[in-house]
Write an enzyme that holds these catalytic residues in place. Structure first.
Site, PDB file in Angstrom:
ATOM      1  N   HIS A 140       0.874  -1.177   0.000  1.00  0.00           N
ATOM      2  CA  HIS A 140       0.000   0.000   0.000  1.00  0.00           C
ATOM      3  C   HIS A 140       0.911   1.227   0.000  1.00  0.00           C
ATOM      4  O   HIS A 140       2.017   1.179   0.542  1.00  0.00           O
ATOM      5  CB  HIS A 140      -0.829  -0.058   1.296  1.00  0.00           C
ATOM      6  CG  HIS A 140      -1.896   0.986   1.421  1.00  0.00           C
ATOM      7  ND1 HIS A 140      -1.630   2.279   1.769  1.00  0.00           N
ATOM      8  CD2 HIS A 140      -3.248   0.906   1.282  1.00  0.00           C
ATOM      9  CE1 HIS A 140      -2.763   2.961   1.834  1.00  0.00           C
ATOM     10  NE2 HIS A 140      -3.764   2.146   1.541  1.00  0.00           N
ATOM     11  N   ASP A 217       3.374  -4.458   7.999  1.00  0.00           N
ATOM     12  CA  ASP A 217       2.124  -3.702   7.885  1.00  0.00           C
ATOM     13  C   ASP A 217       0.974  -4.686   8.097  1.00  0.00           C
ATOM     14  O   ASP A 217       0.651  -5.485   7.211  1.00  0.00           O
ATOM     15  CB  ASP A 217       2.076  -3.062   6.488  1.00  0.00           C
ATOM     16  CG  ASP A 217       0.774  -2.322   6.246  1.00  0.00           C
ATOM     17  OD1 ASP A 217      -0.121  -2.375   7.107  1.00  0.00           O
ATOM     18  OD2 ASP A 217       0.656  -1.705   5.171  1.00  0.00           O
ATOM     19  N   GLN A 220      -4.174  -5.051   7.073  1.00  0.00           N
ATOM     20  CA  GLN A 220      -5.193  -5.942   6.492  1.00  0.00           C
ATOM     21  C   GLN A 220      -5.183  -7.330   7.128  1.00  0.00           C
ATOM     22  O   GLN A 220      -5.910  -8.209   6.672  1.00  0.00           O
ATOM     23  CB  GLN A 220      -4.965  -6.088   4.979  1.00  0.00           C
ATOM     24  CG  GLN A 220      -5.175  -4.813   4.192  1.00  0.00           C
ATOM     25  CD  GLN A 220      -6.631  -4.376   4.127  1.00  0.00           C
ATOM     26  OE1 GLN A 220      -7.547  -5.145   4.412  1.00  0.00           O
ATOM     27  NE2 GLN A 220      -6.853  -3.118   3.776  1.00  0.00           N
TER      28      GLN A 220
END
Ligand code: PLP
Length: 425
Positions: A140, A217, A220
């Site tokens: 992202h 990260d 999600q």
């Protein structure tokens, strides 16, 4: 009942009546089919009530003031920190509240360039010319642009691991790109476009063997599967509350305690200081060192309520339920002529985010037809433009599922795509 609300359909893992917005009527009386949880999730009453109760009963500036309300606000804020730590298998002092996953990533990136600016060459955060930052082609923008900027500020070089045609990380390229020059690996746990779940434990082990720090990260992943900091082995893990049934405006940076202790502050001001003189300041230990300003206690309280809600469902059940929805959606969509899945076409190591294109129809047009039927999906590059370029597409349609979605809604998605194909034939 509010006029736009109606009883909602049964049959999800979560009780759909816990989510008032799911009963909303939209586009001239159609039932809402919300398939955009990868962008942001809907909120159950428990979260809305927790945040409202904070303002109704306890509102005060946490960690400031000696009165009862301030004590209660502080207690709720710190309890929320404990809930987060427990949820991800970390320690309270390793949990830093930020505004979002984006801010958490930027915090680490700026701490690294602050270290370079201070000339602290012995710090684990030191970075400079000749050093490398390794990311992947499936990041992202939030986990790409901060590292591009860090490279610009420090003279380090950014490298990236390519993605295979079926939407997986190219692991042999990863092995070749990871070298003794790599100072940091920044990698997503689950792609917000492809749904791919990356083998973080493996990647982390290799990166540590090469002497690199690892930031994962988890924006999600944390909402959709059990995560355990010890098992993942990373140094930093970031996420946002709004994607996991919680409120907007709060996120988390989890960091290994010994690293946070060596990390210089980024945002400075009130609440993060020990003593201040006119010419110098000393700072509180982590996590407070990284939480300048009045803490986001109401939002933290909402996040704690979201965690209780997910914990009651059971994260293993959440993962299993979403895997079943994804398998069904893959079956339904791959059976449609002209639909191309962007990402893994099987359920192995993938989450409940499904991106696709429809031959001959622009993704925005497909999105429009779906929206007319009350189906909310995301269209565009999903803040991952280089990944779209990798697959030679300007944009895609993304449907993402969560604990409140039903198999009926997947049927409606497939019917909506067929309608778009007929309309644009
Ligand atoms: N990382 C991934 C994989 C995401 O999907 C997102 C948001 O969509 C982010 C980071 C950024 O999250 P936020 O906008 O909440 O900071």
């Amino acid at each position: 009942m509010h006029p736009v609300f109606a009883p909602t359909r049964p049959g999800a893992l979560a009780d759909r009546d816990d989510f008032p917005i799911l009963g909303r009527q939209i586009r001239d009386g159609k039932s809402l089919v919300y398939l955009d949880s990868a962008a942001t999730s809907q909120k159950p009453w428990a979260v809305l009530d927790a945040e409202r109760d904070f303002y109704l009963l306890h509102n005060a500036a946490a960690h400031r003031g000696a009165h009862q309300l301030a004590e209660e606000a502080t207690e709720l804020y710190e309890e929320a920190r404990g809930a987060v730590a427990h949820f991800i298998g970390g320690h309270d002092r390793e949990v830093v509240f930020t505004r979002s996953a984006t801010e958490a990533i930027n915090l680490v990136a700026y701490a690294m360039s602050n270290t370079a600016a201070l000339g602290d060459t012995r710090s684990p955060f030191h970075i400079g010319p000749g050093d490398e930052i390794l990311v992947t082609q499936m990041e992202h923008h939030a986990n790409l642009v901060p590292w591009q900027q860090l490279a610009l500020r420090t003279g380090a070089t950014l490298r990236w691991v390519p993605v295979t045609p079926d939407g997986r990380l190219d692991e042999s390229a990863f092995d070749a790109l990871l070298t003794g020059r790599t100072r940091l690996l920044a990698v997503t746990h689950q792609s917000n476009v492809l749904g791919t779940i990356n083998p973080i434990t493996d990647l982390t082990r290799k990166a540590h063997a090469a002497g690199a720090l690892v930031l994962v990260d988890g924006a999600q992943s944390v909402a959709h599967q059990p995560v355990d900091m010890a098992a993942l082995g990373a140094d930093f893990f970031v996420f946002s509350a709004h994607k996991m049934l919680g409120p907007n405006g709060i996120g988390v940076l989890w960091g290994r305690r010994h690293l946070l202790e060596q990390m210089p502050p980024v945002m400075t001001g009130g609440s993060m200081i020990e003593t201040v003189r006119m010419d110098h300041t000393t700072f509180l230990p982590p996590p407070q060192r990284f939480e300048a300003g009045v803490p986001m206690a109401p939002q933290a309280t909402g996040l704690a309520a979201a965690i209780s809600y997910l914990t009651a469902l059971g994260m293993a059940s959440v993962h299993q339920y979403e895997a079943a929805l994804t398998t069904l959606a893959l079956e339904r969509l791959t059976a449609l002529d002209g639909v191309r899945i962007i990402g893994p076409r099987d359920g192995h190591q993938r989450g409940a985010t499904l991106s696709f294109t429809v031959d001959g129809i622009h993704p925005h047009d497909v999105g429009q037809v779906l929206d007319d039927r009350g189906i909310a999906v995301r269209t565009g590059h999903h803040c991952a433009r280089p990944l779209c370029e990798r697959f030679g597409i300007p944009a895609s349609i993304r449907a993402s599922f969560y604990v409140y979605n039903t198999t009926d809604e997947i049927d409606e998605l497939a019917d909506g795509i067929t309608q778009a194909q007929r309309f644009f034939a």
